[in-house]
Design a protein around this motif. Structure first.
Motif, PDB file in Angstrom:
ATOM      1  N   GLU A 108      16.667  -5.831 -13.150  1.00 50.52           N
ATOM      2  CA  GLU A 108      18.120  -5.629 -13.177  1.00 50.52           C
ATOM      3  C   GLU A 108      18.671  -4.817 -12.155  1.00 50.52           C
ATOM      4  O   GLU A 108      19.657  -5.266 -11.416  1.00 50.52           O
ATOM      5  N   LEU A 109      18.049  -3.737 -11.674  1.00 41.11           N
ATOM      6  CA  LEU A 109      18.467  -2.898 -10.885  1.00 41.11           C
ATOM      7  C   LEU A 109      18.091  -3.525  -9.373  1.00 41.11           C
ATOM      8  O   LEU A 109      19.071  -3.440  -8.355  1.00 41.11           O
ATOM      9  N   VAL A 110      17.200  -4.248  -9.066  1.00 43.07           N
ATOM     10  CA  VAL A 110      16.874  -4.894  -7.915  1.00 43.07           C
ATOM     11  C   VAL A 110      17.721  -6.003  -7.800  1.00 43.07           C
ATOM     12  O   VAL A 110      18.368  -6.358  -6.559  1.00 43.07           O
ATOM     13  N   ARG A 111      18.233  -6.625  -8.631  1.00 46.46           N
ATOM     14  CA  ARG A 111      19.156  -7.846  -8.365  1.00 46.46           C
ATOM     15  C   ARG A 111      20.481  -7.026  -8.037  1.00 46.46           C
ATOM     16  O   ARG A 111      21.074  -7.733  -7.129  1.00 46.46           O
ATOM     17  N   SER A 112      20.778  -5.936  -8.896  1.00 44.65           N
ATOM     18  CA  SER A 112      22.229  -5.321  -8.446  1.00 44.65           C
ATOM     19  C   SER A 112      22.163  -4.835  -6.905  1.00 44.65           C
ATOM     20  O   SER A 112      23.226  -4.914  -6.277  1.00 44.65           O
ATOM     21  N   LEU A 113      21.142  -4.185  -6.497  1.00 48.07           N
ATOM     22  CA  LEU A 113      20.691  -3.726  -5.125  1.00 48.07           C
ATOM     23  C   LEU A 113      21.068  -4.970  -4.311  1.00 48.07           C
ATOM     24  O   LEU A 113      21.618  -4.786  -3.058  1.00 48.07           O
ATOM     25  N   ALA A 114      20.165  -5.899  -4.607  1.00 46.13           N
ATOM     26  CA  ALA A 114      20.222  -7.086  -3.373  1.00 46.13           C
ATOM     27  C   ALA A 114      21.664  -7.584  -3.237  1.00 46.13           C
ATOM     28  O   ALA A 114      22.231  -7.728  -2.240  1.00 46.13           O
ATOM     29  N   ALA A 115      22.554  -7.766  -4.319  1.00 47.54           N
ATOM     30  CA  ALA A 115      23.971  -8.187  -4.296  1.00 47.54           C
ATOM     31  C   ALA A 115      24.530  -7.204  -3.506  1.00 47.54           C
ATOM     32  O   ALA A 115      25.656  -7.388  -2.682  1.00 47.54           O
ATOM     33  N   TYR A 116      24.568  -5.882  -3.656  1.00 45.65           N
ATOM     34  CA  TYR A 116      25.339  -4.767  -3.014  1.00 45.65           C
ATOM     35  C   TYR A 116      24.930  -4.749  -1.733  1.00 45.65           C
ATOM     36  O   TYR A 116      26.049  -4.708  -0.938  1.00 45.65           O
ATOM     37  N   LEU A 117      23.716  -5.040  -1.065  1.00 42.04           N
ATOM     38  CA  LEU A 117      23.477  -4.799   0.143  1.00 42.04           C
ATOM     39  C   LEU A 117      24.009  -6.141   0.961  1.00 42.04           C
ATOM     40  O   LEU A 117      24.321  -6.298   2.062  1.00 42.04           O
ATOM     41  N   ASP A 118      24.019  -7.112   0.185  1.00 45.91           N
ATOM     42  CA  ASP A 118      24.286  -8.598   0.873  1.00 45.91           C
ATOM     43  C   ASP A 118      25.678  -8.487   1.091  1.00 45.91           C
ATOM     44  O   ASP A 118      26.383  -9.115   1.971  1.00 45.91           O
ATOM     45  N   ALA A 119      26.406  -7.897   0.174  1.00 44.65           N
ATOM     46  CA  ALA A 119      27.810  -7.838   0.419  1.00 44.65           C
ATOM     47  C   ALA A 119      28.394  -6.598   1.104  1.00 44.65           C
ATOM     48  O   ALA A 119      29.577  -6.159   1.206  1.00 44.65           O
ATOM     49  N   ARG A 159       0.905  -1.281   0.115  1.00 44.51           N
ATOM     50  CA  ARG A 159      -0.019  -0.153  -0.130  1.00 44.51           C
ATOM     51  C   ARG A 159       0.929   1.292   0.016  1.00 44.51           C
ATOM     52  O   ARG A 159       0.170   2.478  -0.236  1.00 44.51           O
ATOM     53  N   ALA A 160       2.244   1.134   0.030  1.00 38.84           N
ATOM     54  CA  ALA A 160       3.006   2.294   0.302  1.00 38.84           C
ATOM     55  C   ALA A 160       3.421   2.733  -1.056  1.00 38.84           C
ATOM     56  O   ALA A 160       3.141   2.361  -2.028  1.00 38.84           O
ATOM     57  N   GLY A 161       3.817   4.180  -0.869  1.00 43.19           N
ATOM     58  CA  GLY A 161       4.338   4.848  -2.130  1.00 43.19           C
ATOM     59  C   GLY A 161       5.864   5.317  -1.851  1.00 43.19           C
ATOM     60  O   GLY A 161       6.742   4.910  -1.044  1.00 43.19           O
ATOM     61  N   GLY A 162       6.249   6.289  -2.789  1.00 39.93           N
ATOM     62  CA  GLY A 162       7.568   6.768  -2.451  1.00 39.93           C
ATOM     63  C   GLY A 162       8.463   6.463  -3.565  1.00 39.93           C
ATOM     64  O   GLY A 162       8.301   5.432  -4.323  1.00 39.93           O
ATOM     65  N   PRO A 163       9.712   6.992  -3.642  1.00 34.54           N
ATOM     66  CA  PRO A 163      10.631   6.654  -4.619  1.00 34.54           C
ATOM     67  C   PRO A 163      11.395   5.167  -4.559  1.00 34.54           C
ATOM     68  O   PRO A 163      11.302   4.616  -5.601  1.00 34.54           O
ATOM     69  N   VAL A 164      11.427   4.709  -3.262  1.00 38.08           N
ATOM     70  CA  VAL A 164      11.877   3.275  -3.384  1.00 38.08           C
ATOM     71  C   VAL A 164      10.650   2.318  -3.994  1.00 38.08           C
ATOM     72  O   VAL A 164      11.099   1.218  -4.900  1.00 38.08           O
ATOM     73  N   HIS A 165       9.598   2.575  -3.625  1.00 39.36           N
ATOM     74  CA  HIS A 165       8.507   1.721  -4.014  1.00 39.36           C
ATOM     75  C   HIS A 165       8.335   1.815  -5.634  1.00 39.36           C
ATOM     76  O   HIS A 165       8.104   0.801  -6.253  1.00 39.36           O
ATOM     77  N   ASP A 166       8.336   3.033  -6.054  1.00 35.91           N
ATOM     78  CA  ASP A 166       8.322   3.614  -7.514  1.00 35.91           C
ATOM     79  C   ASP A 166       9.492   2.793  -8.428  1.00 35.91           C
ATOM     80  O   ASP A 166       9.252   2.155  -9.375  1.00 35.91           O
ATOM     81  N   MET A 167      10.804   2.749  -7.793  1.00 38.96           N
ATOM     82  CA  MET A 167      11.879   2.192  -8.418  1.00 38.96           C
ATOM     83  C   MET A 167      11.681   0.621  -8.559  1.00 38.96           C
ATOM     84  O   MET A 167      11.947   0.167  -9.684  1.00 38.96           O
ATOM     85  N   VAL A 168      11.264  -0.041  -7.578  1.00 39.63           N
ATOM     86  CA  VAL A 168      11.006  -1.414  -7.308  1.00 39.63           C
ATOM     87  C   VAL A 168       9.981  -1.997  -8.410  1.00 39.63           C
ATOM     88  O   VAL A 168      10.307  -2.619  -9.518  1.00 39.63           O
ATOM     89  N   LEU A 169       8.950  -1.211  -8.459  1.00 40.05           N
ATOM     90  CA  LEU A 169       7.809  -1.564  -9.428  1.00 40.05           C
ATOM     91  C   LEU A 169       8.336  -1.503 -10.872  1.00 40.05           C
ATOM     92  O   LEU A 169       7.872  -2.125 -11.596  1.00 40.05           O
ATOM     93  N   ALA A 170       9.008  -0.253 -11.050  1.00 37.16           N
ATOM     94  CA  ALA A 170       9.278   0.280 -12.431  1.00 37.16           C
ATOM     95  C   ALA A 170      10.460  -0.902 -12.989  1.00 37.16           C
ATOM     96  O   ALA A 170      10.400  -1.293 -14.339  1.00 37.16           O
ATOM     97  N   ASP A 171      11.281  -1.191 -12.140  1.00 36.57           N
ATOM     98  CA  ASP A 171      12.469  -1.937 -12.448  1.00 36.57           C
ATOM     99  C   ASP A 171      11.783  -3.455 -12.519  1.00 36.57           C
ATOM    100  O   ASP A 171      12.289  -4.133 -13.682  1.00 36.57           O
ATOM    101  N   LEU A 172      10.977  -4.156 -11.887  1.00 28.71           N
ATOM    102  CA  LEU A 172      10.467  -5.298 -11.936  1.00 28.71           C
ATOM    103  C   LEU A 172       9.627  -5.484 -13.052  1.00 28.71           C
ATOM    104  O   LEU A 172       9.731  -6.644 -13.994  1.00 28.71           O
ATOM    105  N   ALA A 204      12.866  -3.646   0.618  1.00 28.23           N
ATOM    106  CA  ALA A 204      12.093  -3.636  -0.642  1.00 28.23           C
ATOM    107  C   ALA A 204      12.566  -4.710  -1.502  1.00 28.23           C
ATOM    108  O   ALA A 204      11.694  -5.711  -2.155  1.00 28.23           O
ATOM    109  N   VAL A 205      13.848  -4.807  -1.526  1.00 33.36           N
ATOM    110  CA  VAL A 205      14.437  -5.861  -2.400  1.00 33.36           C
ATOM    111  C   VAL A 205      14.245  -7.283  -2.120  1.00 33.36           C
ATOM    112  O   VAL A 205      13.907  -8.067  -2.765  1.00 33.36           O
ATOM    113  N   ARG A 206      14.148  -7.582  -0.681  1.00 29.05           N
ATOM    114  CA  ARG A 206      13.590  -8.845  -0.088  1.00 29.05           C
ATOM    115  C   ARG A 206      12.308  -9.173  -0.311  1.00 29.05           C
ATOM    116  O   ARG A 206      12.149 -10.358  -0.755  1.00 29.05           O
ATOM    117  N   LEU A 207      11.584  -8.280  -0.526  1.00 30.42           N
ATOM    118  CA  LEU A 207       9.958  -8.529  -0.649  1.00 30.42           C
ATOM    119  C   LEU A 207       9.960  -8.651  -2.152  1.00 30.42           C
ATOM    120  O   LEU A 207       8.907  -9.195  -2.504  1.00 30.42           O
TER     121      LEU A 207
END
Length: 559
Positions: free
Chosen positions: A488-499, A470-483, A544-547
């Protein structure tokens, strides 16, 4: 009296009382019978099929009704068409609504309710076998001697008429009944009776010799001469219509068959048919009742104490739940894999109970000593067995914690499923090597407590998912647009945060050049205004990237 069945075969009329007396497993429950229980039932009609056909004297199975009002209307309709009874689907033992009972009384039609654990196939099988059972005891003196006595009496009487030793077997060559075994019985008969089944090597031998093909395709009594493997034998298939139910075998055992042995054996097969139908119905009913009870305990539905007793367990018995799940939820487990895993669970503990779904096997395991090492051992065995089977899909096995009672099995089941999710996510998110994921990440089972932190994270993610959607905001918009464009960006962020922000290590996991990853992170900042140096933003991006990766998105490849 006989009449035509819907399939056009001779059909023995049976009364409603006979059906209920025959129903030893409680498939049907009578709620109202305005005309009494001695009305004749001439057949069965399922749902709305063949609406033009007469309902006269038949039981109607009222499938697909959406409401009590529709059920009451259906009762009136089928009564007006001449039906003598209607069967409704039961819900948790609740009686039919008052409106349905009133419609039945006004229309003069009996109303029965199908047990919640049963299905419509069980009901049809019950009605069919009750009708066949009503014919037992007619037409031949041997039938009259056998009627009502069961398969044991049938075997003894057939032995007397044939002057032979008799075994009655199902289609899997399991012994359902046998006559007394004398001192002259051949070794094969003794082995079969002691083992409860014809040895597999013997079945293979009979198949190669063509005897089984002849048995299943012929309605005649088949003669097998004496040879080095045993005495002279007669065998006949047991049929109901065109369906094979089993067979009766007669062995001479040191004496000659009576002159009318073939005819007596043929009559015995006719009499045996309703008993084998009843046996099959009982086996099916027991299995379905067990599945219903296991499902109720694992979901917390219904009367849990009734479910516990139905499984032969006690409320004071510690237990745990294990879940074996295929990696492809769209493709069902191969039958062989299901059977092997279920047998392994019951070999580990005979009191284990299981529930089959299309891509999942759930095991309710009693743990008498409340020792979680016992649960871990079964999880390891199931995973090893699945991995060793050439036709098995990828299978993950998760074990829930030991709970003090089967009444609390739902909690262990919930955690076992979360453990499976954690295993699958860990493998999907793991760094790749030339030979696949690391050994730690590729583990296909986990014992209770092995993945506590991962399970805790999944619980948190599940709890916040509705809020995030139900949320909004830039992170929410980025995830929806990228998926929407591949993730590609979600995968990159996930790897960056995991590392932990280590770009070379994250790029290695993604099989990217570090500068390519730096460029993608720059796009996140410039296009969506997301500052990964801000702790709050970084937390939201992490969630966001985990969800966005409920099962783990596969890593992208390329430069």
């Amino acid at each position: 009296m006989t009449s035509a069945s819907p399939e056009g075969e001779p059909h023995q009329d049976v009364t409603l009382r006979q059906i209920l007396d025959y129903d030893e497993d409680g498939v049907l429950r009578l709620h109202v019978a305005p005309r009494g229980q001695d009305v004749a039932v001439r057949g069965v009609i399922i749902g709305e099929e063949d609406a033009a056909r007469s309902h006269d004297g038949r039981i109607v199975l009222a499938t697909g009704l959406a409401s009590d009002e529709a059920a009451a209307e259906r009762v009136r309709e089928v009564a007006a068409s001449g039906a003598v009874a209607v069967v409704l689907r039961g819900v948790d033992g609740a009686p039919p609504a008052p409106g349905i009972v009133e419609a039945a009384r006004e229309s003069g039609i009996a109303v029965l309710v199908r047990a919640g654990w049963a299905d419509w196939a069980d009901t049809v099988e019950l009605l069919r076998s009750a009708s066949a059972f009503a014919a037992v005891g007619t037409g031949h003196r041997s039938a009259g001697d056998i009627a009502g006595g069961g398969l044991a009496v049938l075997a003894a009487e057939a032995a007397r008429y044939c002057r032979a030793s008799i075994t009655v077997e199902d289609t899997q060559f399991r012994v359902l009944a046998h006559s007394a075994t004398g001192p002259d019985a051949d070794p094969m008969r003794r082995s079969t009776i002691l083992g409860g089944k014809v040895p597999d090597w013997r079945v293979t031998e009979l198949r190669r010799a063509g005897l089984l093909r002849a048995l299943w395709t012929s309605r005649d009594v088949i003669h097998r001469p004496a040879d080095d493997t045993g005495p002279e034998r007669l065998v006949v298939a047991i049929r109901s219509g065109g369906e094979i139910l089993g067979s009766i075998w007669a062995a001479a055992d040191g004496r000659s068959f009576s002159a009318d042995a073939p005819e007596a054996l043929r009559r015995a097969a006719e009499v045996a048919a309703p008993y084998l139908l009843q046996h099959r119905l009982r086996v099916s009913s027991n299995r379905r009742r067990e599945e219903h009870a296991v499902r109720g305990l694992l979901s917390g539905d219904g009367d849990r104490r009734t479910h516990v007793w139905a499984l032969g367990l006690t409320p004071e018995e510690p237990c745990a739940v294990l879940v074996a799940e295929s990696g492809n939820s769209a493709a069902p487990f191969p039958e062989r894999t299901f059977q092997a895993l279920a047998l392994q669970a019951q070999a580990h503990r005979p009191t284990a109970r299981y529930l089959r779904e299309s891509h999942r096997l759930t095991v309710l395991l009693p743990v008498p000593d409340a020792d979680e090492r016992d649960v871990a051992q079964l999880a390891r065995d199931l995973a090893s067995l699945a991995a060793a089977m050439p036709d098995a899909p990828d299978v993950w096995v998760g074990a829930g914690p030991v709970v003090t009672s089967p009444l609390d099995a739902v909690a262990s089941c919930e955690e076992a499923r979360l453990v499976v999710r954690a295993l699958r996510e860990r493998e999907a998110r793991a760094p790749r090597t030339p030979d696949g994921p690391s050994e730690r990440a590729a583990a296909r089972y986990a014992a209770p407590g092995d993945l506590r932190q991962s399970v805790a994270v999944l619980r948190i993610l599940d709890a916040i998912r509705p809020l995030w959607e139900r949320a909004g905001g830039p992170v929410h918009d980025m995830v929806l647009a990228d998926l929407a464009t591949g993730g590609e960006l979600v995968r990159s962020l996930a790897a960056y945060l995991d590392a932990a922000g280590d770009i070379p290590r994250a790029a290695q996991r993604l099989v990217l050049h570090p500068n390519t990853l730096r460029y993608r992170l720059k796009r996140v900042r410039e296009r969506f205004g997301i500052d990964l140096d801000d702790p709050d933003t970084r937390l939201i991006v992490t969630l966001a990237v985990r969800l966005a990766e409920p099962g783990g998105l596969p890593p992208a490849r390329g430069f």
